[in-house]
Structures are given as structure tokens and as C-alpha cells.
Design an enzyme around this catalytic site. Structure first.
Site, PDB file in Angstrom:
ATOM      1  N   ASP A 136      10.462 -17.127   4.040  1.00  0.00           N
ATOM      2  CA  ASP A 136      10.437 -18.305   4.252  1.00  0.00           C
ATOM      3  C   ASP A 136      10.165 -19.135   3.236  1.00  0.00           C
ATOM      4  OD1 ASP A 136      10.389 -17.036   6.858  1.00  0.00           O
ATOM      5  OD2 ASP A 136       7.571 -16.946   7.290  1.00  0.00           O
ATOM      6  N   ASP A 190     -10.954 -29.414  -3.470  1.00  0.00           N
ATOM      7  CA  ASP A 190      -9.965 -28.693  -4.483  1.00  0.00           C
ATOM      8  C   ASP A 190      -8.900 -30.298  -4.679  1.00  0.00           C
ATOM      9  OD1 ASP A 190     -12.210 -26.906  -5.705  1.00  0.00           O
ATOM     10  OD2 ASP A 190     -10.366 -25.750  -4.719  1.00  0.00           O
TER      11      ASP A 190
END
Length: 280
Positions: free
Chosen positions: A163, A59
């Protein structure tokens, strides 16, 4: 179609040999071919002048080709040399039959939306790129919070302390966004998916946003963490306090061969170990 660029992932052992085989095969059909060696990242997108691209890898190789081919309207024929990929839907054991079908116009192409990200600094645009999977804004150091002022079409979503955040397309909903708890979205849909990464407040939940809007994130001051943005895990940029990041769906879609709804849901069954049916 008269000219093809074959993108060979140098980390896949068989990709170069298969690339040579496909080059000979296409040239026997009077299609000119060049081979481009892709090692995981590249500052150039050498697709100008080609009618289509063949990717040999996984991918990640397709993501690279998509960013270069979509603005040019060039279709991508992705041959998967790894595990069952979500995007690289043509399996190596049947590449020849699928390629023949593609060249003869019998192979349906799947248009996939891409996210366009634009960064402005001190009022001036300083960065722009499309991405097929996602754009991620995170702290440069592990286990550090970033603060972003987030809005959509001018409507404030408030400050996100996390985060980081992931802004994904429907195609990218099965990648990092899913790992962060985001929804899986059928890749034929046009949408922006906003997923916070380990948010400080558990009330910050993933959102699926309409395709015609603009998502904006402004980098806020942080005590001890730099901030970095990455598109498709391959194109990175360091961000400064005050930088304005705008996300929208790109005007152009990438045309992918071998990426039918059947192959997508087959990949889901395989990777997520779905059960309950005779084909599970």
C-alpha cells in the site's frame, strides 16, 4: 531572546486565548511577540527574524514549526493542549514555570533529527522538504498497491509492492510507522526507519538504517493507482512513474524544549498502557 512567534492552532478552542496570555506575559519581559494562526497546513513558514517559537496545539503544530525552525536554528517551545503528546512535551498547567526556565537557560533542549526528502523528475529536482516525523509514499486510492524499486547506498532492496512505504525518523517511530508494525526508537538516536505498509509479500519487514546513508525509491508503473507522497501528514506531492525519491537525514536538527527522555517514556507508558511497575 528578544523576539518570539507564537503559533496558535485554530482547531484548539483554548489556544487563541492562551496565546494572547503568553503574548502579554512575554511582552512584560520585553520580548516582542507575534501570533501566527495555524489551521493544519500552511504554504509559508514565517519564522525568519524570530529568536524562538512557542506552539499551542498538539504534535501536528510542532511538526509544522519544526520544518520552519530547524533550518534557521530556532528552538521550539511546544505547549500541549491535547492528550499527552509524544512531541509537545510541555503541559499547559505548567507552561509558565517551564517557559521561565527556558528563557533563563535552565531548560535543556533536545536536538531531534529530521528526514530530508528530495524528488527528481526527468533528471531535474522538483521538490524538497524536511520532515520531523516521517515521509509517506502511498497509492492515492485506498486498497491499491504501489510498486517501488528501493535501494540504500546503491544496494538494491528489490521491488516493494505494498500500500506504500513510511520513512520515519526516530521521533516519528511512534507515529504512523509504529501503527504499521515498525519499531519504536529512542528519539535521541539518529536513524532512518523504513516500514512497508501492508506489503504484498510478508517478507518485506521494517528496517532501521544508519544515519549517514541515502535511501532511494523509484516509482514503478502501476495499473490503476496514482501515487502521492506526504511529509509529516501536511505537505503533499503527486508522483509520476519514474520519479526518484531520495531520503536522508537533514543537516539541521530541530531544537525542542520539554522533550526529555523522561517525558518520552512517560508518554509511552500512558499511550501503550505499559504495566509491571509502580508508575505504570
Amino acid at each position: 531572546m528578544k523576539k518570539c512567534l507564537i503559533v496558535v492552532n485554530t482547531y484548539k478552542a483554548e489556544s487563541q486565548s492562551l496565546g494572547t496570555i503568553i503574548k502579554v506575559y512575554l511582552e512584560q519581559r520585553n520580548i516582542m511577540c507575534d501570533i501566527f494562526l495555524f489551521s493544519g497546513a500552511s504554504p509559508e513558514y514565517p519564522f525568519h527574524g524570530y529568536d524562538f517559537a512557542v506552539t499551542l496545539g498538539g504534535d501536528g503544530t510542532v511538526l509544522f514549526a519544526a520544518r520552519g525552525c530547524a533550518p534557521l536554528g530556532i528552538p521550539v517551545f511546544p505547549i500541549n493542549l491535547g492528550e499527552f503528546g509524544f512531541i509537545a512535551g510541555v503541559q499547559k498547567i505548567c507552561w509558565q514555570a517551564a517557559l521561565d526556565s527556558f528563557l533563563e537557560g535552565r531548560h535543556n533542549l533536545s536536538p531531534r533529527s529530521m528526514v530530508q526528502v528530495v524528488v527528481s523528475r526527468n533528471g531535474q529536482q522538483c521538490f524538497e522538504t524536511p520532515a520531523l516525523n516521517d515521509v509517506v509514499v502511498v497509492a492515492k486510492a485506498a486498497a491499491r498497491l504501489v510498486t517501488l524499486q528501493v535501494s540504500f547506498n546503491g544496494i538494491s532492496f528489490g521491488k516493494f509492492q505494498a500500500d506504500g512505504i513510511i520513512v520515519a525518523t526516530a521521533t516519528g517511530s511512534t507515529a504512523y510507522s509504529a501503527a504499521a508494525g515498525g519499531p519504536i526508537v529512542d528519539p535521541s538516536l539518529d536513524a532512518l526507519i523504513l516500514s512497508p505498509v501492508c506489503p504484498f509479500s510478508l517478507s518485506n519487514r521494517p528496517l532501521v538504517l544508519p544515519a549517514d546513508g541515502v535511501l532511494e525509491a523509484v516509482v514503478q508503473p502501476s495499473r490503476d493507482a496514482g501515487v502521492v507522497m506526504t511529509a509529516d501528514g501536511q505537505v503533499s506531492m503527486d508522483l509520476n512513474t519514474g520519479d526518484v525519491i531520495r531520503f536522508s537525514l537533514a543537516k539541521e536538527k530541530v531544537l525542542l524544549a520539554g522533550c526529555s527522555a523522561e517525558s518520552f517514556y512517560s508518554a509511552l507508558r500512558s499511550k501503550l498502557h505499559w504495566s509491571g511497575g509502580p508508575r505504570a
